[in-house]
Scaffold this motif. Structure first.
Motif, mmCIF file in Angstrom:
data_model
loop_
_atom_site.group_PDB
_atom_site.id
_atom_site.type_symbol
_atom_site.label_atom_id
_atom_site.label_comp_id
_atom_site.label_asym_id
_atom_site.label_seq_id
_atom_site.Cartn_x
_atom_site.Cartn_y
_atom_site.Cartn_z
ATOM 1 N N ASP A 54 28.352 29.789 22.339
ATOM 2 C CA ASP A 54 27.951 30.048 23.721
ATOM 3 C C ASP A 54 26.739 29.164 24.048
ATOM 4 N N ILE A 55 27.004 27.889 24.262
ATOM 5 C CA ILE A 55 25.920 26.921 24.455
ATOM 6 C C ILE A 55 25.144 27.225 25.731
ATOM 7 N N GLN A 56 25.856 27.522 26.811
ATOM 8 C CA GLN A 56 25.178 27.787 28.078
ATOM 9 C C GLN A 56 24.321 29.047 27.986
ATOM 10 N N GLY A 57 24.827 30.066 27.283
ATOM 11 C CA GLY A 57 24.039 31.285 27.076
ATOM 12 C C GLY A 57 22.781 31.008 26.278
ATOM 13 N N ALA A 58 22.898 30.161 25.250
ATOM 14 C CA ALA A 58 21.735 29.794 24.438
ATOM 15 C C ALA A 58 20.715 29.038 25.278
ATOM 16 N N ILE A 59 21.185 28.105 26.091
ATOM 17 C CA ILE A 59 20.292 27.327 26.954
ATOM 18 C C ILE A 59 19.492 28.255 27.869
ATOM 19 N N LYS A 60 20.157 29.258 28.419
ATOM 20 C CA LYS A 60 19.473 30.209 29.310
ATOM 21 C C LYS A 60 18.366 30.947 28.567
ATOM 22 N N GLN B 114 3.845 26.114 25.409
ATOM 23 C CA GLN B 114 3.415 25.416 24.198
ATOM 24 C C GLN B 114 4.196 25.860 22.956
ATOM 25 N N ALA B 115 5.302 26.554 23.155
ATOM 26 C CA ALA B 115 6.138 26.978 22.025
ATOM 27 C C ALA B 115 7.108 25.856 21.693
ATOM 28 N N ALA B 116 6.871 25.187 20.568
ATOM 29 C CA ALA B 116 7.674 24.018 20.211
ATOM 30 C C ALA B 116 9.122 24.383 19.882
ATOM 31 N N GLU B 117 9.339 25.557 19.293
ATOM 32 C CA GLU B 117 10.683 25.888 18.802
ATOM 33 C C GLU B 117 11.724 25.992 19.917
ATOM 34 N N PRO B 118 11.515 26.858 20.935
ATOM 35 C CA PRO B 118 12.540 26.925 21.983
ATOM 36 C C PRO B 118 12.639 25.632 22.788
ATOM 37 N N LEU B 119 11.534 24.884 22.879
ATOM 38 C CA LEU B 119 11.560 23.621 23.617
ATOM 39 C C LEU B 119 12.453 22.605 22.910
ATOM 40 N N LEU B 120 12.321 22.522 21.580
ATOM 41 C CA LEU B 120 13.166 21.584 20.826
ATOM 42 C C LEU B 120 14.628 22.039 20.844
ATOM 43 N N ALA B 121 14.858 23.340 20.666
ATOM 44 C CA ALA B 121 16.233 23.849 20.689
ATOM 45 C C ALA B 121 16.886 23.563 22.037
ATOM 46 N N LEU B 122 16.132 23.756 23.105
ATOM 47 C CA LEU B 122 16.643 23.478 24.453
ATOM 48 C C LEU B 122 16.970 22.000 24.606
ATOM 49 N N ALA B 123 16.098 21.145 24.073
ATOM 50 C CA ALA B 123 16.321 19.699 24.150
ATOM 51 C C ALA B 123 17.611 19.313 23.424
ATOM 52 N N LEU C 128 20.672 20.528 25.461
ATOM 53 C CA LEU C 128 20.881 19.720 26.665
ATOM 54 C C LEU C 128 21.420 18.338 26.309
ATOM 55 N N TYR C 129 20.910 17.777 25.210
ATOM 56 C CA TYR C 129 21.386 16.455 24.774
ATOM 57 C C TYR C 129 22.868 16.526 24.402
ATOM 58 N N ALA C 130 23.241 17.605 23.701
ATOM 59 C CA ALA C 130 24.639 17.770 23.300
ATOM 60 C C ALA C 130 25.552 17.910 24.519
ATOM 61 N N LYS C 131 25.002 18.411 25.628
ATOM 62 C CA LYS C 131 25.775 18.569 26.864
ATOM 63 C C LYS C 131 25.792 17.302 27.718
ATOM 64 N N GLY C 132 25.000 16.295 27.321
ATOM 65 C CA GLY C 132 25.005 15.026 28.037
ATOM 66 C C GLY C 132 23.804 14.773 28.922
ATOM 67 N N ASP C 133 22.867 15.728 29.001
ATOM 68 C CA ASP C 133 21.659 15.540 29.813
ATOM 69 C C ASP C 133 20.603 14.852 28.958
ATOM 70 N N GLN C 134 20.825 13.574 28.688
ATOM 71 C CA GLN C 134 20.057 12.882 27.667
ATOM 72 C C GLN C 134 18.612 12.591 28.084
ATOM 73 N N ARG C 135 18.401 12.227 29.338
ATOM 74 C CA ARG C 135 17.060 11.850 29.769
ATOM 75 C C ARG C 135 16.091 13.036 29.692
ATOM 76 N N GLN C 136 16.499 14.161 30.275
ATOM 77 C CA GLN C 136 15.651 15.351 30.250
ATOM 78 C C GLN C 136 15.469 15.857 28.818
ATOM 79 N N ALA C 137 16.541 15.801 28.043
ATOM 80 C CA ALA C 137 16.499 16.265 26.656
ATOM 81 C C ALA C 137 15.501 15.456 25.839
ATOM 82 N N LEU C 138 15.510 14.140 26.016
ATOM 83 C CA LEU C 138 14.612 13.287 25.244
ATOM 84 C C LEU C 138 13.157 13.603 25.574
ATOM 85 N N ALA C 139 12.842 13.794 26.839
ATOM 86 C CA ALA C 139 11.465 14.109 27.243
ATOM 87 C C ALA C 139 11.024 15.440 26.638
ATOM 88 N N MET C 140 11.917 16.426 26.665
ATOM 89 C CA MET C 140 11.590 17.733 26.081
ATOM 90 C C MET C 140 11.396 17.635 24.562
#
Length: 297
Positions: free
Chosen positions: A195-201, A212-221, A224-236
């Motif tokens: 459930d990728i979309q559920g995890a993203i939420k 400043q929580a690195a863990e959910p920020l990296l997981a979200l990145a 998002l990268y796996a879904k194709g949102d590469q630019r936003q994912a890389l910044a995160m």
């Protein structure tokens, strides 16, 4: 060479007592040294307070000797044993921690925090079923404790009881809407279940609560990268590893309950040149400081 001071002598000095010295021509008369138990306990509680203050500043090596002596001076005080067990736990001396915490438990079986601490000690020993039992005992005493529910969820997770873990994480959030670690771990489970979309939420919610929580920020990145949102994912992702570079270590992520699917996607993500560049930039100031320190004056 000066004589070593024994414990009894030390207690005598601490309590302001003195032992009369015999005169040359007088026979020694055996006697029992009377120690003031109440005063000794007060000394112990004072040492325990010092140890607790040192522990607040992560000075565990200085705190431990004080707490150990405190437990000898106030052996019937469950809070002193709880403090000692907690310090051993922080210092990764798990067997010593369990012994001290069980002493606290025997003195006060109704202290839920002692049960939670025992659960944490057994969890670190990877005895997850035993850990879960102590977390459950703690929750019997403190049923609305978000951290206890979260810890029980983690123990279930490590036993691959993912539905049970989800229930505990969601209960934790029901008692503390801002408890982002539980929200983060719900995301970890949903991702493994596909459930990728559920995890993203979930991770978006966690990041919204603690930027400043690195863990959910990296997981979200990664998601998002796996879904194709590469630019936003890389910044995160760059922001996440700059906050805490430990999250660029797959072994560290595994210790933090990241599952096989997420680890696989993260491995590819961390190999991206943009992420490697962010890690390199984080290392450079540290290396520069080290070189400067080693330069002769």
């Amino acid at each position: 060479m000066p004589k070593r001071i024994g414990l009894i002598s030390l207690l005598v000095v601490c309590c302001g007592l003195s032992i009369p010295q015999p005169t040359n021509a007088q026979a020694l008369v055996p006697h029992t040294l009377q120690l003031d138990a109440a005063k000794l306990e007060q000394q112990g509680l004072g040492l325990a307070k010092e140890a607790a203050q040192l522990a607040q500043f992560q000075q565990f090596e200085l705190a431990l000797p004080r707490a150990r002596l405190a437990s000898q001076l106030a052996p019937k005080n469950d809070k002193v044993w709880f403090l000692l067990g907690g310090l051993y736990l922080q210092s990764k001396k798990l067997d010593d921690s369990i012994n001290a915490l069980k002493k606290a438990q025997s003195l006060n079986p109704k202290n839920g925090d002692v049960q939670f601490a025992l659960g944490s000690a057994y969890f670190q020993q990877q005895k997850y079923q035993v850990a879960a039992s102590y977390y459950q005992q703690g929750l019997n005493l403190k049923p609305n404790d978000p951290e206890g529910l979260f810890d029980l969820g983690n123990a279930y997770y490590m036993q691959n009881k993912l539905p049970d873990a989800l229930i505990q994480y969601k209960k934790a959030v029901s008692f503390n809407k801002k408890f982002w670690p539980a929200i983060n771990n719900v995301g970890l489970i949903l991702y493994e279940q596909g459930d990728i979309q559920g995890a993203i939420k979930q991770w978006q919610d966690a990041v919204g609560m603690e930027k400043q929580a690195a863990e959910p920020l990296l997981a979200l990145a990664v998601a998002l990268y796996a879904k194709g949102d590469q630019r936003q994912a890389l910044a995160m992702g760059q922001a996440a590893v700059r906050i805490d570079e430990r999250y660029a270590d797959l072994d560290f992520l595994k210790q933090n309950l990241w599952g096989t699917r997420l680890l696989s996607d993260t491995k590819k993500f961390l190999e991206l040149p943009g992420i490697q560049a962010a890690l390199q930039q984080r290392e450079e100031p540290s290396n520069s400081t080290t070189r400067q320190r080693m330069t002769p004056q």
